[in-house]
Design a protein around this motif. Structure first.
Motif, mmCIF file in Angstrom:
data_model
loop_
_atom_site.group_PDB
_atom_site.id
_atom_site.type_symbol
_atom_site.label_atom_id
_atom_site.label_comp_id
_atom_site.label_asym_id
_atom_site.label_seq_id
_atom_site.Cartn_x
_atom_site.Cartn_y
_atom_site.Cartn_z
ATOM 1 N N GLY A 135 -26.649 -17.367 45.029
ATOM 2 C CA GLY A 135 -26.122 -16.353 45.565
ATOM 3 C C GLY A 135 -27.140 -14.965 46.253
ATOM 4 N N GLU A 136 -26.575 -14.398 44.949
ATOM 5 C CA GLU A 136 -27.507 -13.028 44.339
ATOM 6 C C GLU A 136 -29.081 -13.511 44.127
ATOM 7 O OE1 GLU A 136 -26.780 -9.214 41.879
ATOM 8 O OE2 GLU A 136 -25.946 -10.665 41.983
ATOM 9 N N LEU A 137 -29.333 -14.395 43.620
ATOM 10 C CA LEU A 137 -30.848 -15.097 43.397
ATOM 11 C C LEU A 137 -31.718 -15.076 44.762
ATOM 12 C CD1 LEU A 137 -33.445 -15.216 41.157
ATOM 13 C CD2 LEU A 137 -32.673 -17.676 41.678
ATOM 14 N N TRP A 138 -30.862 -15.897 45.656
ATOM 15 C CA TRP A 138 -31.311 -15.556 47.490
ATOM 16 C C TRP A 138 -31.621 -14.568 47.885
ATOM 17 C CZ3 TRP A 138 -34.027 -18.398 50.759
ATOM 18 C CH2 TRP A 138 -33.172 -17.705 52.316
ATOM 19 N N GLU A 139 -30.424 -13.806 47.845
ATOM 20 C CA GLU A 139 -30.503 -12.364 48.565
ATOM 21 C C GLU A 139 -31.678 -11.170 47.778
ATOM 22 O OE1 GLU A 139 -27.498 -8.612 49.018
ATOM 23 O OE2 GLU A 139 -26.585 -11.004 48.064
ATOM 24 N N LEU A 140 -31.766 -11.759 46.706
ATOM 25 C CA LEU A 140 -32.810 -10.813 45.776
ATOM 26 C C LEU A 140 -34.099 -10.981 46.524
ATOM 27 C CD1 LEU A 140 -32.983 -8.047 44.603
ATOM 28 C CD2 LEU A 140 -33.666 -9.782 42.413
ATOM 29 N N ALA A 141 -34.709 -12.125 46.708
ATOM 30 C CA ALA A 141 -35.880 -13.078 47.058
ATOM 31 C C ALA A 141 -35.918 -12.876 48.627
ATOM 32 C CB ALA A 141 -35.617 -14.407 46.754
ATOM 33 N N ALA A 142 -35.339 -12.802 49.198
ATOM 34 C CA ALA A 142 -35.716 -12.324 50.523
ATOM 35 C C ALA A 142 -35.048 -11.134 51.223
ATOM 36 C CB ALA A 142 -34.110 -12.868 51.699
ATOM 37 N N SER A 143 -34.863 -10.415 49.928
ATOM 38 C CA SER A 143 -35.074 -8.537 50.491
ATOM 39 C C SER A 143 -36.208 -8.199 50.058
ATOM 40 C CB SER A 143 -34.012 -7.852 49.670
ATOM 41 O OG SER A 143 -34.109 -8.412 48.453
ATOM 42 N N HIS A 144 -36.329 -9.318 48.927
ATOM 43 C CA HIS A 144 -38.523 -9.062 48.619
ATOM 44 C C HIS A 144 -39.447 -10.104 49.654
ATOM 45 C CE1 HIS A 144 -37.447 -6.041 44.662
ATOM 46 N NE2 HIS A 144 -36.439 -6.234 44.634
ATOM 47 N N HIS A 145 -38.704 -10.708 49.657
ATOM 48 C CA HIS A 145 -39.657 -11.119 50.860
ATOM 49 C C HIS A 145 -41.108 -12.322 49.634
ATOM 50 C CE1 HIS A 145 -38.520 -8.812 53.852
ATOM 51 N NE2 HIS A 145 -39.736 -7.831 53.785
ATOM 52 N N VAL A 146 -40.032 -13.407 49.071
ATOM 53 C CA VAL A 146 -41.036 -13.967 48.008
ATOM 54 C C VAL A 146 -40.485 -15.264 48.054
ATOM 55 C CG1 VAL A 146 -41.775 -11.665 46.603
ATOM 56 C CG2 VAL A 146 -39.366 -13.054 46.467
ATOM 57 N N VAL A 147 -38.918 -15.145 49.054
ATOM 58 C CA VAL A 147 -39.056 -16.025 48.586
ATOM 59 C C VAL A 147 -39.685 -17.978 48.819
ATOM 60 C CG1 VAL A 147 -37.005 -18.456 49.892
ATOM 61 C CG2 VAL A 147 -36.635 -16.226 50.256
ATOM 62 N N MET A 148 -40.755 -18.288 49.532
ATOM 63 C CA MET A 148 -41.207 -19.514 49.892
ATOM 64 C C MET A 148 -42.873 -19.322 48.727
ATOM 65 S SD MET A 148 -40.150 -20.508 52.430
ATOM 66 C CE MET A 148 -41.638 -21.851 52.478
ATOM 67 N N ARG A 149 -42.909 -18.059 47.907
ATOM 68 C CA ARG A 149 -43.487 -18.383 46.520
ATOM 69 C C ARG A 149 -43.369 -18.379 44.994
ATOM 70 N NH1 ARG A 149 -46.564 -13.423 48.871
ATOM 71 N NH2 ARG A 149 -44.954 -11.980 49.717
ATOM 72 N N ALA A 150 -41.272 -18.243 45.273
ATOM 73 C CA ALA A 150 -40.930 -18.241 43.823
ATOM 74 C C ALA A 150 -40.064 -19.935 44.050
ATOM 75 C CB ALA A 150 -39.814 -16.844 43.677
ATOM 76 N N PHE A 151 -39.685 -19.907 45.791
ATOM 77 C CA PHE A 151 -38.723 -21.130 45.067
ATOM 78 C C PHE A 151 -39.217 -22.492 44.881
ATOM 79 C CE2 PHE A 151 -34.665 -19.155 46.295
ATOM 80 C CZ PHE A 151 -34.036 -17.973 45.848
ATOM 81 N N PRO A 152 -40.786 -22.229 45.542
ATOM 82 C CA PRO A 152 -41.605 -23.819 44.913
ATOM 83 C C PRO A 152 -41.397 -24.055 43.737
ATOM 84 C CG PRO A 152 -42.129 -23.398 46.865
ATOM 85 C CD PRO A 152 -41.024 -21.528 46.113
#
Length: 374
Positions: A56-73
């Motif tokens: 949950g914290e990883l998702w929150e940090l990735a979203a606040s840093h705008h990198v979900v679609m580049r880091a999560f794949p």
């Protein structure tokens, strides 16, 4: 894991995914002597220790840093290969983010078309993170404020957010549009925290290009102007970096599209050259810490930098840039250049920044927010 330790672990994991094993940089060396396989094994060991709260914290940090679609794949691939039980949750998170982005673009396109009727319009910041998208939709236009407000109210039933002191100085307007979770932030005729930058807007308009996404065409800044805007936002306003800034800037520099002579000329005329050079060297230092080598920056950039990544620290979920004395000196250089240029109105606007910053700090201390100031 908990608290700051967990946040640091999440930041390190995201940085490894973006800069250590990401598809875009896998061919650029061995990440400082660490092989791609070793990086993957390290990531696999990290996520094996994660529980629901950690993800949950990883998702929150990735979203606040705008990198979900580049880091999560990359994260998902590692999890699938290791048969991690949370792989499906990560895949769902990516799908959810993709739906958000597509929904936002479905609004952004007609908004741009409508604003083109009253002036020139450019999407700034938001699309720099592609395939990610910022939390707001940011636009610049040279149309009049009255026309902007009128057309967004008439066409999209938008209503205005209450404007802070900083918003008024910057001539910036925030709109809430029914059905769109993201705010639409429109900068009208000026850039900078206090609206002090007007000369660079000519370059922004005349050198703009286009970006095609899913059959939609958006007007976007030229590479040099993108860096100018990023520098204004990070080194002269927020004083922190997100991971998206690191990845966006690295991609831009490594594309070979940068005209450094023009960039220096434009930035110096605005009093931003020291800050821009420092921004680039700081990003390069962060990249080096995960890849083993930094960005291919020319000496005219590295020689002008005031400091680098060594002074950046991870606090309160972002990579913080020291305000005193480092950022304060950059502010002083900008103020001096505007004054020497004879831009008295811009100089006066910028002179109000220290007072606003002090007021914002007090407001935050007593209320927990500085929204009424900035």
């Amino acid at each position: 894991m908990n608290g700051a330790k967990n946040s640091t672990s999440c930041l390190n994991l995201l940085s490894q995914l973006l800069l250590g094993i990401g598809d875009d940089n896998s061919s650029r060396g061995d990440s400082g002597g660490v092989s791609r396989r070793d990086r993957t094994d390290e990531i696999r060991a990290t996520i094996a220790s994660f529980g629901p709260q950690d993800f949950g914290e990883l998702w929150e940090l990735a979203a606040s840093h705008h990198v979900v679609m580049r880091a999560f794949p990359g994260l998902h691939r590692v999890m699938v290969s290791g048969q991690n039980e949370w792989a499906d949750a990560v895949d769902h998170a990516m799908q959810k983010e993709q739906v958000r982005i597509e929904h936002a673009l479905s609004f952004l396109a007609p908004i741009c078309e409508a604003l083109k009727e009253i002036g020139q319009v450019i999407v700034i910041k938001s699309l720099d993170h592609w395939p990610d998208l910022g939390s707001d939709l940011d636009l610049y236009t040279n149309a009049s404020s009255a026309d902007v407000v009128g057309i967004l109210r008439d066409r999209f039933k938008a209503h205005l957010e209450q404007r802070s002191w900083g918003d008024r100085l910057a001539n910036k307007w925030n709109f809430v549009i029914p059905g769109l979770p993201e705010l639409v932030e429109v900068h009208v005729g000026r850039l900078g925290q206090t609206g002090e930058q007007v000369a660079i807007t000519d370059s922004l308009v005349t050198r703009a290009g286009t970006m095609q996404l899913g059959g939609r065409i958006f007007p976007v800044p030229a590479p040099e102007d993108r860096l100018i805007i990023s520098t204004l936002q990070r080194m002269y306003r927020h004083f922190y970096l997100r991971l998206c800034d690191v990845v966006d800037t690295a991609r831009l520099v490594e594309s070979g599209a940068m005209d450094y002579a023009y960039l220096k000329s434009l930035a110096r005329s605005a009093g931003l050259w020291d800050g821009l050079a420092t921004y680039l060297v700081t990003v390069s230092g962060y990249v080096k810490s995960y890849r083993g080598s930094g960005l291919p920056l020319p000496s005219l950039v590295t020689d002008a930098a005031r400091f680098g990544n060594e002074l950046v620290s991870f606090r309160r979920k972002f990579l913080r840039i020291p305000i005193f004395p480092q950022a304060a000196r950059l502010y002083a250089s900008e103020w001096k250049r505007l004054l020497l240029n004879g831009e008295l109105k811009s100089t006066l606007r910028l002179s109000l920044l220290p007072g606003l910053a002090a007021a914002a700090a007090l407001e935050f201390k007593f209320t927990g927010t500085d929204k009424g100031i900035w």
